[in-house]
Design an enzyme around this catalytic site. Structure first.
Site, mmCIF file in Angstrom:
data_model
loop_
_atom_site.group_PDB
_atom_site.id
_atom_site.type_symbol
_atom_site.label_atom_id
_atom_site.label_comp_id
_atom_site.label_asym_id
_atom_site.label_seq_id
_atom_site.Cartn_x
_atom_site.Cartn_y
_atom_site.Cartn_z
ATOM 1 N N LEU A 89 0.868 -1.174 0.000
ATOM 2 C CA LEU A 89 0.000 0.000 0.000
ATOM 3 C C LEU A 89 0.907 1.226 0.000
ATOM 4 O O LEU A 89 1.821 1.336 0.818
ATOM 5 C CB LEU A 89 -0.901 -0.004 1.240
ATOM 6 C CG LEU A 89 -2.119 0.930 1.245
ATOM 7 C CD1 LEU A 89 -3.043 0.656 0.062
ATOM 8 C CD2 LEU A 89 -2.882 0.796 2.553
ATOM 9 N N ASP A 90 0.672 2.147 -0.941
ATOM 10 C CA ASP A 90 1.509 3.338 -1.072
ATOM 11 C C ASP A 90 1.608 4.103 0.244
ATOM 12 O O ASP A 90 0.628 4.169 1.000
ATOM 13 C CB ASP A 90 0.942 4.287 -2.135
ATOM 14 C CG ASP A 90 1.037 3.714 -3.538
ATOM 15 O OD1 ASP A 90 1.810 2.762 -3.734
ATOM 16 O OD2 ASP A 90 0.345 4.233 -4.434
ATOM 17 N N PRO A 91 2.767 4.729 0.529
ATOM 18 C CA PRO A 91 2.892 5.534 1.750
ATOM 19 C C PRO A 91 1.830 6.620 1.855
ATOM 20 O O PRO A 91 1.370 6.932 2.959
ATOM 21 C CB PRO A 91 4.298 6.141 1.614
ATOM 22 C CG PRO A 91 5.052 5.149 0.805
ATOM 23 C CD PRO A 91 4.050 4.614 -0.184
ATOM 24 N N LEU A 92 1.410 7.223 0.719
ATOM 25 C CA LEU A 92 0.418 8.282 0.759
ATOM 26 C C LEU A 92 -1.000 7.757 0.964
ATOM 27 O O LEU A 92 -1.928 8.533 1.184
ATOM 28 C CB LEU A 92 0.471 9.114 -0.525
ATOM 29 C CG LEU A 92 1.725 9.981 -0.720
ATOM 30 C CD1 LEU A 92 1.654 10.735 -2.044
ATOM 31 C CD2 LEU A 92 1.902 10.954 0.426
ATOM 32 N N ALA A 93 -1.159 6.432 0.878
ATOM 33 C CA ALA A 93 -2.476 5.824 1.072
ATOM 34 C C ALA A 93 -2.640 5.360 2.511
ATOM 35 O O ALA A 93 -1.670 5.139 3.236
ATOM 36 C CB ALA A 93 -2.657 4.643 0.130
#
Length: 328
Positions: A49-53
């Protein structure tokens, strides 16, 4: 003389913790944090899961790591907000603008386009993604300034709906999709088709495989549970520089879900003690009862109160392919 291997450091725990990942934290960092917190021998995650998510990041311990592929191959649900008028290099807020427009789509106009993004669709993953190109991650190549060329691929989007329209500049969507689908690419392509461009400003994953939103636990709750089980040090120990350890893991272990929770879509073979012992030894067993299937490509067996094997059913017998030896 044969050299004896080192004893694994940590607790031999088995199961899942369905982490509600906070924004700004990478998936690998989350695994490291929970491995340290639980003092676990073995730990991994099911789906980056993307860091920004934010949102669901299933963390597997011990034998549960053997069931990770069944989670990663399952459907995923995302809720995401698209801001219209700007396309970025990363298709989210981390990148720089590459195209802009003063046009803003109406809700009816957006709905007319959504049908083109449901079913099996052709999609080019974002340049800033974990896709490997000649052994290198695409995002590493993109960050170093190289032009990244990624081939399109067929992915499956089961549903894509508008949740709300807060204002003319933003639209909130919910998508249920299969493995390998990038919702950032959906936002990018939808913006292009609408002639206004777009990028994601909020992204949250709410379901992965068999796990649902209600299964998630925030990282702060886990940290608090760890503090409940931390030893109390006296003044002398504190003055000597000692650090308190977690000595009671019960508050943390309450958040662990059994390994077989990841296998809910497979047929379950429930075995008695004698049959379970045979399967644990690698032997097949004949299934009894009129409802027992004669054939099943994938099934899992439980016995002795736990998950003991993955396998297949052939001619009425369960044949183990992967045995789970942990006691958990």
């Amino acid at each position: 003389m044969a050299r004896r291997g080192k004893k694994p450091k940590g607790r031999a725990i088995n199961g899942w913790v369905i982490l509600d990942k906070p924004k700004g934290m990478g998936s690998t960092d989350c695994v490291g944090k929970l491995k340290w917190l639980y003092f676990a021998q073995k730990c991994g995650h099911a789906g980056t899961l993307d860091p920004l998510a934010s949102g669901m990041l299933p963390i597997a311990f011990g034998d549960a790591t053997k069931t990770v592929p069944y989670v990663m191959d399952g459907r995923k649900t995302y809720r995401f907000t698209v801001r219209w008028g700007v396309q970025t290099t990363t298709d989210d807020t981390e990148g720089t603008p590459v195209a802009t427009s003063d046009l803003r789509p109406g809700e009816d106009q957006i709905r007319e386009c959504l049908g083109h993004y449901v079913g099996e669709i052709e999609q080019v993953p974002p340049a800033f993604s974990a896709i490997k190109i000649a052994g290198e991650r695409a995002y590493d190549l993109a960050r170093s300034g190289e032009t990244v060329e990624i081939e399109s691929r067929i992915v499956t989007v089961h549903s894509l709906d508008i949740v709300e329209t807060p204002d003319a500049d933003t639209t909130v969507f919910e998508a249920e999709c299969g493995k390998g689908t990038y919702v950032r690419a959906i936002a990018r392509d939808l913006g292009r088709d609408l002639g206004c461009y777009g990028h994601i400003v909020e992204l949250r994953r709410t379901a992965v495989g068999a796990f649902e939103e209600a299964d998630m636990v925030p990282l702060d709750d886990l940290l608090e549970a760890g503090e409940e089980g931390r030893e109390e040090l006296d003044a002398e120990a504190i003055e000597a520089g000692a650090k308190a350890r977690i000595i009671d893991f019960e508050p943390l272990d309450e958040y662990i879900i059994e390994p077989e929770a990841a296998l809910s879509e497979l047929y379950e073979v429930m075995l008695g003690d004698d049959q379970a012992s045979r399967v644990l030894a690698g032997n097949s067993v004949l299934l009894k009862g009129r409802d027992a299937p004669a054939f099943c490509d994938e099934a899992f067996a439980t016995g002795h109160g736990r998950l003991i094997a993955l396998g297949a059913i052939e001619q009425g017998s369960f044949h183990p392919k992967r045995v789970f030896g942990g006691k958990g």
